[in-house]
Motif scaffolding. Structure first.
Motif, short mmCIF file in Angstrom:
data_model
loop_
_atom_site.label_atom_id
_atom_site.label_comp_id
_atom_site.label_asym_id
_atom_site.label_seq_id
_atom_site.Cartn_x
_atom_site.Cartn_y
_atom_site.Cartn_z
N MET A 238 0.78 -1.21 -0.11
CA MET A 238 0.09 0.09 -0.11
C MET A 238 0.92 1.39 -0.17
O MET A 238 0.44 2.30 -0.53
N SER A 239 1.85 1.09 0.41
CA SER A 239 2.67 2.41 0.58
C SER A 239 3.83 2.84 -0.37
O SER A 239 4.42 3.70 -0.78
N LEU A 240 3.71 1.82 -1.41
CA LEU A 240 4.71 1.77 -2.51
C LEU A 240 4.11 2.10 -3.78
O LEU A 240 4.77 2.16 -5.09
N GLY A 241 2.76 2.49 -3.95
CA GLY A 241 2.04 3.19 -4.88
C GLY A 241 2.04 2.14 -6.19
O GLY A 241 1.54 0.82 -5.84
N MET A 242 2.19 2.48 -7.27
CA MET A 242 1.94 1.48 -8.41
C MET A 242 3.15 0.02 -8.65
O MET A 242 2.46 -0.84 -8.74
N LEU A 243 4.16 0.60 -7.85
CA LEU A 243 4.99 -0.57 -7.73
C LEU A 243 4.68 -1.53 -6.72
O LEU A 243 4.66 -2.81 -7.09
N GLY A 244 3.81 -1.00 -5.64
CA GLY A 244 3.24 -1.80 -4.66
C GLY A 244 2.16 -2.72 -5.38
O GLY A 244 1.87 -3.65 -4.93
N GLY A 245 1.30 -2.14 -6.36
CA GLY A 245 0.37 -3.01 -7.00
C GLY A 245 0.93 -3.89 -7.72
O GLY A 245 0.41 -5.11 -7.88
N PHE A 246 1.99 -3.84 -8.45
CA PHE A 246 2.79 -4.81 -9.22
C PHE A 246 3.32 -5.87 -8.22
O PHE A 246 3.09 -7.17 -8.36
N LEU A 247 3.81 -5.47 -7.16
CA LEU A 247 4.35 -6.63 -6.04
C LEU A 247 3.12 -7.43 -5.30
O LEU A 247 3.26 -8.60 -5.44
N LEU A 248 2.19 -6.49 -5.45
CA LEU A 248 0.84 -7.42 -4.68
C LEU A 248 0.17 -8.29 -5.83
O LEU A 248 -0.07 -9.47 -5.52
N GLY A 249 0.22 -8.13 -7.04
CA GLY A 249 -0.34 -8.80 -8.09
C GLY A 249 0.67 -10.09 -8.19
O GLY A 249 0.02 -11.07 -8.09
N ALA A 250 1.96 -9.94 -8.21
CA ALA A 250 2.94 -10.90 -7.96
C ALA A 250 2.64 -11.77 -6.92
O ALA A 250 2.81 -13.30 -7.07
N ALA A 251 2.46 -11.50 -5.83
CA ALA A 251 2.61 -12.17 -4.72
C ALA A 251 1.08 -13.01 -4.49
O ALA A 251 1.08 -14.16 -4.05
N ASN A 252 0.07 -12.23 -5.27
CA ASN A 252 -1.12 -12.84 -5.26
C ASN A 252 -1.10 -14.27 -6.24
O ASN A 252 -1.44 -15.30 -6.09
N ALA A 253 -0.36 -13.97 -7.28
CA ALA A 253 -0.25 -14.97 -8.27
C ALA A 253 0.56 -16.05 -7.69
O ALA A 253 0.26 -17.32 -7.91
N PHE A 254 1.62 -15.74 -6.90
CA PHE A 254 2.49 -16.82 -6.15
C PHE A 254 1.66 -17.82 -5.41
O PHE A 254 1.59 -18.87 -5.42
N ALA A 255 0.70 -17.13 -4.42
CA ALA A 255 0.09 -17.72 -3.69
C ALA A 255 -1.10 -18.55 -4.13
O ALA A 255 -1.39 -19.66 -3.93
N VAL A 256 -1.74 -18.12 -5.28
CA VAL A 256 -2.78 -18.75 -5.79
C VAL A 256 -2.08 -19.74 -6.51
O VAL A 256 -2.61 -20.98 -6.56
N GLY A 257 -1.01 -19.88 -7.28
CA GLY A 257 -0.29 -20.86 -7.85
C GLY A 257 0.15 -21.87 -6.93
O GLY A 257 0.06 -23.12 -7.18
N ILE B 145 -3.02 -15.13 -16.83
CA ILE B 145 -4.46 -15.14 -17.11
C ILE B 145 -4.89 -13.95 -16.35
O ILE B 145 -5.88 -13.05 -16.82
N GLY B 146 -4.50 -13.41 -15.08
CA GLY B 146 -4.55 -12.27 -14.65
C GLY B 146 -4.56 -11.16 -15.27
O GLY B 146 -5.27 -10.04 -15.39
N PHE B 147 -3.41 -10.84 -16.23
CA PHE B 147 -3.12 -9.77 -16.87
C PHE B 147 -4.10 -9.84 -18.02
O PHE B 147 -4.51 -8.59 -18.46
N ILE B 148 -4.31 -10.84 -18.70
CA ILE B 148 -5.23 -10.95 -19.74
C ILE B 148 -6.71 -10.27 -19.43
O ILE B 148 -7.10 -9.62 -20.05
N VAL B 149 -7.01 -10.62 -18.11
CA VAL B 149 -8.15 -10.05 -17.48
C VAL B 149 -8.11 -8.84 -17.11
O VAL B 149 -8.94 -7.89 -17.19
N TRP B 150 -7.20 -8.31 -16.42
CA TRP B 150 -6.85 -6.96 -15.90
C TRP B 150 -7.02 -5.98 -17.04
O TRP B 150 -7.37 -4.93 -16.89
#
Length: 189
Positions: A49-68, A103-108
């Motif tokens: 949350m404190s990292l702005g757009m970079l944080g959004g990418f970090l969160l997306g990667a962490a989410n994909a890692f956890a879901v995978g 797939i997340g990117f294709i939808v996003w």
């Protein structure tokens, strides 16, 4: 004939519920892994949350890692007859990362363009919500398709999900509807 169909559908659900309970009791480590992944996602969300757009990418990667990782563990729980071990959690880490993030990117991407395109429309929230809900319905089987079909391309996975929904909509969405109806009712009150 309709009575037979309904009876067959409920028999299918009963068998699935019994199999799920059996698999969960045999693979209780999966429940622990889900809790650990949820806690990690909570911590990463706070940092991101404190990292702005970079944080959004970090969160997306962490989410994909956890879901995978979770999909890999589910694959083992569903398709294997042996019990999941602690070592399996480490081996599953990030297993389907690229499938999930692609797939997340294709939808996003289209959703981002849609949000930009309807910004000046007074019904923008309704339009975006309706498109998101439609995507949720059509892509709902994607997790199972990822680990059961292992298709070559994420676009093939999306196509397969669409085909599956068209062919099996009543079996797939009846339980979902039964679960979401009370939630929707309480939300609308």
């Amino acid at each position: 004939q309709m009575g037979e169909l309904v009876r067959a559908i409920f028999q299918l659900y009963r068998q699935a519920l019994v199999s799920t309970f059996s698999s969960l009791t045999r693979n209780w480590v999966l429940v622990v892994a889900i809790v650990v992944l949820a806690v990690l996602m909570f911590i990463i969300s706070g940092i991101a949350m404190s990292l702005g757009m970079l944080g959004g990418f970090l969160l997306g990667a962490a989410n994909a890692f956890a879901v995978g990782t979770l999909l890999s563990l589910l694959e083992q729980a569903v398709l294997s007859t042996r019990q999941i071990t602690w070592e399996d959690i480490w081996n599953a880490a990030g297993q389907y990362f690229w499938d999930v993030i692609t797939i997340g990117f294709i939808v996003w991407m289209p959703l981002q363009f849609l949000e930009i395109g309807v910004q000046s429309n007074p019904y923008a929230p309704v339009i975006v919500s309706a498109v998101f809900f439609l995507l949720f319905l059509l892509l709902n089987p994607i997790p199972e398709i990822i680990y059961q079909s292992r298709l070559d391309s994420p676009l093939d996975s999306i196509k397969e999900s669409y085909k599956f929904v068209l062919e099996n909509w009543i079996e797939w969405f009846l339980p979902l509807g039964l679960i979401l109806t009370p939630v929707s009712y309480t939300h609308l009150r």
